[in-house]
Design a protein around this motif. Structure first.
Motif, PDB file in Angstrom:
ATOM      1  N   SER A  56       0.815  -1.218   0.000  1.00  0.00           N
ATOM      2  CA  SER A  56       0.000   0.000   0.000  1.00  0.00           C
ATOM      3  C   SER A  56       0.843   1.260   0.000  1.00  0.00           C
ATOM      4  CB  SER A  56      -0.919   0.015   1.224  1.00  0.00           C
ATOM      5  OG  SER A  56      -1.551  -1.216   1.401  1.00  0.00           O
ATOM      6  N   CYS A  58       2.453   3.114   2.232  1.00  0.00           N
ATOM      7  CA  CYS A  58       2.169   4.199   3.183  1.00  0.00           C
ATOM      8  C   CYS A  58       3.357   5.147   3.301  1.00  0.00           C
ATOM      9  CB  CYS A  58       1.855   3.654   4.572  1.00  0.00           C
ATOM     10  SG  CYS A  58       0.844   2.164   4.634  1.00  0.00           S
ATOM     11  N   CYS A  61       3.922   8.471   0.988  1.00  0.00           N
ATOM     12  CA  CYS A  61       3.215   9.730   1.259  1.00  0.00           C
ATOM     13  C   CYS A  61       3.422  10.232   2.676  1.00  0.00           C
ATOM     14  CB  CYS A  61       1.718   9.553   1.041  1.00  0.00           C
ATOM     15  SG  CYS A  61       1.284   9.219  -0.666  1.00  0.00           S
ATOM     16  N   HIS A  62       3.745   9.357   3.602  1.00  0.00           N
ATOM     17  CA  HIS A  62       3.790   9.789   5.003  1.00  0.00           C
ATOM     18  C   HIS A  62       5.191  10.108   5.492  1.00  0.00           C
ATOM     19  CE1 HIS A  62      -0.397   9.626   6.311  1.00  0.00           C
ATOM     20  NE2 HIS A  62      -0.549   8.652   5.412  1.00  0.00           N
ATOM     21  N   THR A  86      -0.033  13.352   7.436  1.00  0.00           N
ATOM     22  CA  THR A  86       0.018  13.372   8.900  1.00  0.00           C
ATOM     23  C   THR A  86       1.012  12.339   9.431  1.00  0.00           C
ATOM     24  OG1 THR A  86      -1.817  11.846   8.762  1.00  0.00           O
ATOM     25  CG2 THR A  86      -2.356  14.153   9.160  1.00  0.00           C
ATOM     26  N   ILE A  88       1.767   9.084  11.122  1.00  0.00           N
ATOM     27  CA  ILE A  88       1.043   7.828  11.409  1.00  0.00           C
ATOM     28  C   ILE A  88       1.929   6.840  12.167  1.00  0.00           C
ATOM     29  CG2 ILE A  88      -0.711   8.009   9.599  1.00  0.00           C
ATOM     30  CD1 ILE A  88       1.030   6.027   7.914  1.00  0.00           C
ATOM     31  N   TRP A  99      -5.032   5.644  18.905  1.00  0.00           N
ATOM     32  CA  TRP A  99      -6.192   5.271  18.071  1.00  0.00           C
ATOM     33  C   TRP A  99      -6.526   3.797  18.283  1.00  0.00           C
ATOM     34  CZ3 TRP A  99      -7.068   7.701  12.667  1.00  0.00           C
ATOM     35  CH2 TRP A  99      -6.780   9.076  12.696  1.00  0.00           C
ATOM     36  N   ALA A 113     -11.085  11.019  10.605  1.00  0.00           N
ATOM     37  CA  ALA A 113     -10.053  10.893  11.636  1.00  0.00           C
ATOM     38  C   ALA A 113     -10.676  10.559  12.992  1.00  0.00           C
ATOM     39  CB  ALA A 113      -9.252  12.186  11.735  1.00  0.00           C
ATOM     40  N   LEU A 119     -11.240  13.535   6.317  1.00  0.00           N
ATOM     41  CA  LEU A 119      -9.933  13.583   5.648  1.00  0.00           C
ATOM     42  C   LEU A 119     -10.149  13.758   4.152  1.00  0.00           C
ATOM     43  CD1 LEU A 119      -8.543  10.599   7.696  1.00  0.00           C
ATOM     44  CD2 LEU A 119      -7.732  12.971   7.877  1.00  0.00           C
ATOM     45  N   TYR A 120      -9.149  14.329   3.492  1.00  0.00           N
ATOM     46  CA  TYR A 120      -9.246  14.518   2.043  1.00  0.00           C
ATOM     47  C   TYR A 120      -8.855  13.234   1.313  1.00  0.00           C
ATOM     48  CZ  TYR A 120      -9.308  19.500   3.190  1.00  0.00           C
ATOM     49  OH  TYR A 120      -9.636  20.714   3.699  1.00  0.00           O
ATOM     50  N   ALA A 122      -6.967  12.798  -1.001  1.00  0.00           N
ATOM     51  CA  ALA A 122      -5.558  12.681  -1.414  1.00  0.00           C
ATOM     52  C   ALA A 122      -4.968  11.483  -0.671  1.00  0.00           C
ATOM     53  CB  ALA A 122      -4.790  13.951  -1.057  1.00  0.00           C
ATOM     54  N   PHE A 123      -5.542  11.215   0.510  1.00  0.00           N
ATOM     55  CA  PHE A 123      -5.285   9.977   1.261  1.00  0.00           C
ATOM     56  C   PHE A 123      -6.172   8.919   0.601  1.00  0.00           C
ATOM     57  CE2 PHE A 123      -7.058   7.868   5.346  1.00  0.00           C
ATOM     58  CZ  PHE A 123      -6.231   6.772   5.225  1.00  0.00           C
ATOM     59  N   PRO A 124      -5.592   7.897  -0.016  1.00  0.00           N
ATOM     60  CA  PRO A 124      -6.424   6.999  -0.843  1.00  0.00           C
ATOM     61  C   PRO A 124      -7.287   6.025  -0.038  1.00  0.00           C
ATOM     62  CG  PRO A 124      -4.074   6.478  -1.106  1.00  0.00           C
ATOM     63  CD  PRO A 124      -4.163   7.612  -0.128  1.00  0.00           C
ATOM     64  N   PHE A 128      -8.314   1.972   0.034  1.00  0.00           N
ATOM     65  CA  PHE A 128      -8.121   1.150   1.235  1.00  0.00           C
ATOM     66  C   PHE A 128      -9.445   0.652   1.809  1.00  0.00           C
ATOM     67  CE2 PHE A 128      -4.147   3.996   1.885  1.00  0.00           C
ATOM     68  CZ  PHE A 128      -3.420   3.224   0.992  1.00  0.00           C
ATOM     69  N   ARG A 165     -13.889  20.892   5.733  1.00  0.00           N
ATOM     70  CA  ARG A 165     -13.714  19.433   5.658  1.00  0.00           C
ATOM     71  C   ARG A 165     -15.035  18.674   5.705  1.00  0.00           C
ATOM     72  NH1 ARG A 165      -8.694  16.891   6.597  1.00  0.00           N
ATOM     73  NH2 ARG A 165      -6.939  18.312   6.787  1.00  0.00           N
ATOM     74  N   HIS A 203      -3.410   1.055  -4.932  1.00  0.00           N
ATOM     75  CA  HIS A 203      -4.076   2.266  -5.448  1.00  0.00           C
ATOM     76  C   HIS A 203      -3.454   2.768  -6.752  1.00  0.00           C
ATOM     77  CE1 HIS A 203      -1.042   3.798  -2.549  1.00  0.00           C
ATOM     78  NE2 HIS A 203      -0.949   4.840  -3.318  1.00  0.00           N
TER      79      HIS A 203
HETATM   80  C1  HEC Z   1      -1.113   8.850  -1.817  1.00  0.00           C
HETATM   81  C2  HEC Z   1      -0.624   9.291  -0.538  1.00  0.00           C
HETATM   82  C3  HEC Z   1      -0.962   8.469   0.694  1.00  0.00           C
HETATM   83  C4  HEC Z   1      -0.785   7.115   0.890  1.00  0.00           C
HETATM   84  C5  HEC Z   1      -0.244   6.096  -0.094  1.00  0.00           C
HETATM   85  C6  HEC Z   1      -1.199   6.856   2.245  1.00  0.00           C
HETATM   86  N1  HEC Z   1      -1.625   8.000   2.850  1.00  0.00           N
HETATM   87 FE1  HEC Z   1      -2.360   8.162   4.724  1.00  0.00          FE
HETATM   88  N2  HEC Z   1      -2.755  10.128   4.398  1.00  0.00           N
HETATM   89  C7  HEC Z   1      -2.340  10.859   3.310  1.00  0.00           C
HETATM   90  C8  HEC Z   1      -2.664  12.258   3.507  1.00  0.00           C
HETATM   91  C9  HEC Z   1      -2.348  13.392   2.539  1.00  0.00           C
HETATM   92  C10 HEC Z   1      -3.311  12.344   4.756  1.00  0.00           C
HETATM   93  C11 HEC Z   1      -3.901  13.590   5.407  1.00  0.00           C
HETATM   94  C12 HEC Z   1      -5.253  13.860   4.809  1.00  0.00           C
HETATM   95  C13 HEC Z   1      -5.913  15.071   5.382  1.00  0.00           C
HETATM   96  O1  HEC Z   1      -5.272  15.864   6.072  1.00  0.00           O
HETATM   97  O2  HEC Z   1      -7.124  15.227   5.139  1.00  0.00           O
HETATM   98  C14 HEC Z   1      -3.358  10.979   5.281  1.00  0.00           C
HETATM   99  C15 HEC Z   1      -3.962  10.624   6.490  1.00  0.00           C
HETATM  100  C16 HEC Z   1      -3.911   9.361   7.064  1.00  0.00           C
HETATM  101  C17 HEC Z   1      -4.511   9.004   8.328  1.00  0.00           C
HETATM  102  C18 HEC Z   1      -5.264   9.950   9.257  1.00  0.00           C
HETATM  103  C19 HEC Z   1      -4.284  10.420  10.296  1.00  0.00           C
HETATM  104  C20 HEC Z   1      -4.721  11.580  11.139  1.00  0.00           C
HETATM  105  O3  HEC Z   1      -3.978  11.919  12.060  1.00  0.00           O
HETATM  106  O4  HEC Z   1      -5.764  12.182  10.857  1.00  0.00           O
HETATM  107  C21 HEC Z   1      -4.207   7.692   8.561  1.00  0.00           C
HETATM  108  C22 HEC Z   1      -4.585   6.845   9.761  1.00  0.00           C
HETATM  109  C23 HEC Z   1      -3.434   7.232   7.434  1.00  0.00           C
HETATM  110  N3  HEC Z   1      -3.286   8.260   6.531  1.00  0.00           N
HETATM  111  C24 HEC Z   1      -2.905   5.966   7.334  1.00  0.00           C
HETATM  112  C25 HEC Z   1      -2.280   5.492   6.177  1.00  0.00           C
HETATM  113  C26 HEC Z   1      -1.826   4.122   6.034  1.00  0.00           C
HETATM  114  C27 HEC Z   1      -1.876   3.062   7.111  1.00  0.00           C
HETATM  115  C28 HEC Z   1      -1.347   4.017   4.751  1.00  0.00           C
HETATM  116  C29 HEC Z   1      -0.823   2.767   4.052  1.00  0.00           C
HETATM  117  C30 HEC Z   1      -1.710   1.625   4.125  1.00  0.00           C
HETATM  118  C31 HEC Z   1      -1.497   5.319   4.133  1.00  0.00           C
HETATM  119  N4  HEC Z   1      -2.051   6.181   5.024  1.00  0.00           N
HETATM  120  C32 HEC Z   1      -1.150   5.594   2.825  1.00  0.00           C
HETATM  121  C33 HEC Z   1      -1.742  10.353   2.181  1.00  0.00           C
HETATM  122  C34 HEC Z   1      -1.475   9.011   1.944  1.00  0.00           C
END
Ligand code: HEC
Ligand code: HEC
Ligand code: HEC
Length: 442
Positions: A56, A58, A61-62, A86, A88, A99, A113, A119-120, A122-124, A128, A165, A203
């Motif tokens: 995935s 993660c 992007c993180h 953010t 994670i 959490w 959240a 959340l936007y 942009a977080f796929p 997921f 949001r 994704h």
């Molecule tokens: C394509 C980019 C991308 C990928 C790949 C991605 N994320 Fe994220 N994720 C983001 C973004 C950008 C945000 C913040 C979104 C917002 O602020 O609305 C986010 C937010 C989150 C949040 C919310 C955290 C909070 O404090 O609010 C979690 C939980 C999370 N991601 C977990 C994961 C996990 C686990 C994976 C892998 C399985 C993953 N993400 C993969 C871009 C991504």
């Protein structure tokens, strides 16, 4: 403001009002903090979770450039503004350490959240949401077992109305498809596995599918029809692929596993990290399954086209480089042929000799990726010994020279019609770079 722009603004505002109404009724509660002991998770579950996290991607992007793994702060450019990822890691203050599984799963499946804010996409979570329950639990076990890192990334601030949001509740009603990935009985086990990996975890469509005006992926024949990532074109992975040699399952496996295919070249731009942390790190059988599934999506592309074979293409490129006497050809011979040498006896500099006469980028409808390659070069490879580095030419070449060499390659290495307006595109793309990297321009 043009009439069209006024209309689209009006439509966006109207939609926003409707959606805000819906959103008022879609309030999400806060989920209380929990105290999580990482020792509760069996080792085997944590190990499986690591595979889910790799598939995935993660960390792509993180993790901010030079920052701690998964501690957030990576900036994503979107048409609506910059969205900052953010933290994670399981830090209880700045990360997701408090959490519960319930809160984690709600974020992953519905984009909400722990505190109830939306959340936007942009977080796929749009992908997921289709993850199996077992994979979701393993992923949670893995995330909670990682070292906590205290880091408070800068907050995301989009312009109005996108900073509301709660609007995302309406967006989810319109666009979030939470159905699990449907198994196709007539396809093989590997194909179905590949579909699940591509849709629910990897994704792939987030970048490779075009989006509508509200940022949702289009569906139907547009699925994997070519999208955008950080200004780069993510080429079509369906029947409309422009690859000069049709992709085979084996070529896809090579590209996804090693970041390089003899028949197509290297994985560059934002595809590099996808290969480095994703498709090269998962089980080899999973990379094969992805290749099986993507190859089936591409079926039909270039079929019936009895185009030249790779050696014939290389020979034609060799002849063009030897006999053409234009500004573009001379720049190519002097600046590029050292590494991109067509014909026998070319050097294998830095372990790579990317075959431009087989590159999809030169066959796309727009020249953007080729221009970005020439201006930026590539400074990272996908972790494979045959990848390599290419210097950027933003300083060495001015707009007219970049245009000339781009046109030369298009005309000599592809059977496609010449690109128009290359020079405008060069100027536009240069202008997007930070001032210090813009180079020579005029
Ligand atoms: C394509 C980019 C991308 C990928 C790949 C991605 N994320 Fe994220 N994720 C983001 C973004 C950008 C945000 C913040 C979104 C917002 O602020 O609305 C986010 C937010 C989150 C949040 C919310 C955290 C909070 O404090 O609010 C979690 C939980 C999370 N991601 C977990 C994961 C996990 C686990 C994976 C892998 C399985 C993953 N993400 C993969 C871009 C991504
Ligand atoms: C973050 C955005 C992003 C994601 C996610 C992504 N890709 Fe890509 N992909 C790209 C870009 C950009 C390119 C063009 C790279 C280049 O020109 O060197 C590309 C190129 C490719 C190519 C080469 C196509 C061609 O004709 O040259 C294949 C195959 C591919 N991706 C498969 C996948 C698969 C499979 C997945 C999911 C596991 C995936 N991609 C996920 C951005 C992405
Ligand atoms: C030092 C060796 C080197 C030189 C010199 C060089 N390149 Fe490259 N080039 C590479 C490598 C290595 C790649 C593949 C890198 C990657 O994607 O990770 C590449 C990739 C490319 C691509 C993308 C191909 C694709 O698969 O889409 C284009 C276009 C390109 N080069 C054009 C040029 C042009 C034009 C010049 C001269 C102005 C040039 N290169 C000079 C090494 C070089």
């Amino acid at each position: 403001m043009s009439r069209a722009a006024k209309w689209s603004l009006t439509i966006v505002i109207l939609l926003a009002v409707v959606v805000a109404g819906i959103a008022l009724f879609a309030h999400e509660p806060e989920i209380p903090t929990a105290s999580i002991d990482p020792k509760q998770f069996p080792e085997e579950q944590v190990r499986r979770g690591q595979e889910v996290a790799s598939a995935s991607m993660c960390v792509v992007c993180h993790t901010a450039p030079g920052g701690a793994v998964n501690a957030g702060g990576f900036h994503m450019e979107t048409p609506f503004g910059v969205i900052v990822s953010t933290n994670i890691t399981p830090d209880t203050e700045s990360g997701i350490g408090a959490w519960s599984f319930e809160a984690f799963e709600r974020a992953m499946r519905r984009g909400v959240a722990r505190d109830g804010t939306h959340l936007y996409p942009a977080f796929p979570y749009t992908s997921f949401t289709k993850m199996s329950d077992e994979d979701m639990r393993s992923l949670y076990a893995y995330m909670m077992s990682q070292p906590p890192v205290r880091n408070e990334p800068q907050a995301t601030r989009l312009p109005f109305p996108f900073n509301q949001r709660a609007l995302m509740a309406g967006w989810n009603l319109l666009f979030l498809d939470r159905d699990p990935v449907a198994k196709v009985a007539s396809e093989s086990e590997a194909w179905n596995r590949g579909q699940y990996l591509a849709v629910a975890l990897g994704h792939c469509s987030a970048c490779h599918t075009p989006r509508n005006a509200l940022g949702a992926e289009k569906t139907g024949k547009d699925y994997l029809g070519g999208g955008e990532a950080e200004g780069w074109i993510a080429p079509a992975l369906n029947g409309s692929s422009k690859a000069p040699i049709p992709w085979t399952e084996q070529a896809l496996f090579d590209y996804l596993r090693a970041g390089y295919s003899d028949q197509h070249g290297a994985a560059g731009a934002s595809m590099t990290p996808v290969v480095r942390v994703g498709t090269s790190q998962i089980a080899e059988s999973d990379t094969r399954a992805l290749a099986t599934y993507i190859a089936s999506q591409m079926a039909g592309a270039g079929q019936g086209k009895t185009g030249p074979t790779p050696p014939q293409r290389e020979a034609a490129a060799q002849a063009a480089v030897a006999t053409t006497d234009t500004l573009g050809a001379r720049i190519y011979a002097n600046a590029c042929a050292a590494c991109h040498h067509p014909g026998p006896g070319g050097p294998d500099l830095f372990g790579a000799q990317p075959p431009l006469w087989l590159a999809t980028s030169l066959n796309l409808d727009q020249p953007d990726n080729v221009i970005r390659y020439v201006l930026n070069g590539t400074q990272h490879d996908a972790g494979n010994p045959r990848g390599g580095h290419m210097p950027g030419y933003a300083y060495a070449l001015n707009d007219a020279q970049v245009t000339a060499v781009v046109q030369f390659m298009r005309e000599s290495f592809t059977g496609q019609p010449a690109w128009t307006d290359v020079q405008d595109a060069v100027r536009r793309i240069r202008g997007e770079y930070p001032l210090a990297l813009q180079g020579r321009g005029e």
